[in-house]
Design a protein around this motif. Sequence first.
Motif, PDB file in Angstrom:
ATOM      1  N   SER A 201      -5.648   8.706   4.389  1.00 36.00           N
ATOM      2  CA  SER A 201      -4.577   8.526   3.414  1.00 36.00           C
ATOM      3  C   SER A 201      -3.857   7.216   3.728  1.00 36.00           C
ATOM      4  O   SER A 201      -2.827   7.209   4.417  1.00 36.00           O
TER       5      SER A 201
ATOM      6  N   TYR B 261       1.119   3.257  -3.182  1.00 31.70           N
ATOM      7  CA  TYR B 261      -0.131   3.681  -3.823  1.00 31.70           C
ATOM      8  C   TYR B 261      -0.709   4.912  -3.136  1.00 31.70           C
ATOM      9  O   TYR B 261      -0.441   5.167  -1.954  1.00 31.70           O
ATOM     10  N   ASP B 262      -1.493   5.653  -3.894  1.00 36.49           N
ATOM     11  CA  ASP B 262      -2.317   6.728  -3.341  1.00 36.49           C
ATOM     12  C   ASP B 262      -3.729   6.167  -3.218  1.00 36.49           C
ATOM     13  O   ASP B 262      -4.398   5.913  -4.227  1.00 36.49           O
ATOM     14  N   TRP B 263      -4.167   5.957  -1.961  1.00 41.09           N
ATOM     15  CA  TRP B 263      -5.448   5.277  -1.736  1.00 41.09           C
ATOM     16  C   TRP B 263      -6.068   5.776  -0.447  1.00 41.09           C
ATOM     17  O   TRP B 263      -5.391   5.940   0.570  1.00 41.09           O
ATOM     18  N   ASN B 264      -7.378   6.027  -0.486  1.00 41.53           N
ATOM     19  CA  ASN B 264      -8.096   6.495   0.697  1.00 41.53           C
ATOM     20  C   ASN B 264      -8.847   5.381   1.404  1.00 41.53           C
ATOM     21  O   ASN B 264      -9.625   5.630   2.326  1.00 41.53           O
ATOM     22  N   GLY B 265      -8.625   4.134   0.969  1.00 46.60           N
ATOM     23  CA  GLY B 265      -9.271   2.995   1.612  1.00 46.60           C
ATOM     24  C   GLY B 265     -10.594   2.609   0.990  1.00 46.60           C
ATOM     25  O   GLY B 265     -11.153   1.559   1.340  1.00 46.60           O
TER      26      GLY B 265
ATOM     27  N   THR C  90     -10.412   4.028  -5.956  1.00 44.06           N
ATOM     28  CA  THR C  90      -9.436   3.324  -6.783  1.00 44.06           C
ATOM     29  C   THR C  90      -8.019   3.584  -6.295  1.00 44.06           C
ATOM     30  O   THR C  90      -7.671   4.696  -5.922  1.00 44.06           O
ATOM     31  N   MET C  91      -7.212   2.539  -6.315  1.00 46.05           N
ATOM     32  CA  MET C  91      -5.804   2.662  -5.921  1.00 46.05           C
ATOM     33  C   MET C  91      -4.992   3.160  -7.107  1.00 46.05           C
ATOM     34  O   MET C  91      -5.104   2.630  -8.207  1.00 46.05           O
ATOM     35  N   LYS C  92      -4.161   4.177  -6.855  1.00 43.06           N
ATOM     36  CA  LYS C  92      -3.335   4.760  -7.908  1.00 43.06           C
ATOM     37  C   LYS C  92      -1.857   4.570  -7.554  1.00 43.06           C
ATOM     38  O   LYS C  92      -1.394   5.034  -6.504  1.00 43.06           O
TER      39      LYS C  92
ATOM     40  N   GLY D   3      -2.281   5.009   1.788  1.00 41.00           N
ATOM     41  CA  GLY D   3      -0.984   4.825   1.143  1.00 41.00           C
ATOM     42  C   GLY D   3       0.121   5.580   1.853  1.00 41.00           C
ATOM     43  O   GLY D   3       1.186   5.012   2.155  1.00 41.00           O
TER      44      GLY D   3
ATOM     45  N   PHE E 274       0.819  -1.218   0.000  1.00 38.36           N
ATOM     46  CA  PHE E 274       0.000   0.000   0.000  1.00 38.36           C
ATOM     47  C   PHE E 274       0.854   1.270   0.000  1.00 38.36           C
ATOM     48  O   PHE E 274       0.404   2.322  -0.456  1.00 38.36           O
TER      49      PHE E 274
END
Length: 294
Positions: free
Chosen positions: A259, A38-42, A45-47, A261, A35
Motif C-alpha cells: 500500500s 493516492y491509492d496505489w500498490n506500486g 493504476t493510481m487512484k 499511498g 503519493f
Amino acid sequence: MSGRSNKFSPYLFISPALLLFGFVVLVPVLMTFVFSFYDWNGIGTMKFTGFDNYIRAFQDRVYMNSYGHTLIYIVATVFVEVIAGLGLAGLITMGRKGSGLFRLAFFVPVMLPMIVVSYLWKFVYNSDFGLINILLEKIGLESWTRVWLGNPDTALYAICIVSGWVYAGFYMTIFYSGIQRISREVYESAYLDGAGEGQIFFKIKVPMIRNLVETGIMLCVLTGFQSFDLFYVMTNGGPYNSTEIVTTYLVKVVFTHMSIGYGSALAVIMTIVIAVIGLVAGRLNKKDSSVLEY
C-alpha cells in the motif's frame, strides 16, 4: 568575459552537490507527499483519494499505538542510555586504575552491527536455553523466568535494555570527553573545600557539561523515531503488535501489504511529528540560553 566566468564559477562548483541532494532527498520527499494522496500498490493504476489516507491513519489503532510504543522506548532509553552513560562517564573520570579498560569494555557493543546484537540477545532472552532464564533458575528464582520476547508485558522493555547495552558506551564516550575538558583547578578548589566525589560529580561535572547532556537527550529522542533493525529482528512488532513502532509498521504497510499511498501518508505524518519535536526542542534551548545569559 573573465569577470562573468568568475561570477558563475561558485555555482558551477556547487551544482553537482545540489543536483545530488535534489535527486536523493528532495525528489523522494516530494514524491512521497504526492503519493500520500493516492491509492496505489506500486504497480497498477493510481487512484486519487484526497485526504482519505490521512483520515485512515488517525483511525488506525495499530499505527496510533506505535507512537505510544515509540514514546515508551524513548523514555526508557533516555535512562538506560543517556543517564547510564553519564554515570559511567562519572565513574571512569575518578582517576582510578583500569579506567581505560573499563571504558573500552563499555564501548565495544557500539562497534558491533545491530543485526549481530539483535540475534545475540534473542539467544540471551530465549525461554528454553537463554542465559537469563538459566541464571534465574540457578539462583533459585524460577518464578521470575519469562518468555521475555513472547510476552506483551515484557517484550518492549526487553528491547529497551538491549538498546541501553549497546548505546550507553556511546554516550559515555561523549560525556567523558566533555568532563575531560573541565579545568583541574576547579576540582582542586572543590577538594580543598572538602567536597567528595559525589558532590563533584553532581555539582561540578554534570552542570558544566549540561549542553552535552541536553544534546544527548535530543539525539536519543530523534534516533528513537529512526529505530528499526533492533525491533525488526528481535520481534518484528510482535507479540500482538506490542512492540510495533512507527518504522516497523510503515515497512509492513509498504512492502508486505503493498500500500504505497497509505505508507506515504504514514511517512509524511511521522516527518511532521519529528519536525515539530525538533522545533519545540530548539525553542526550549533558546529559552534556556537566554535565561542563562540574563
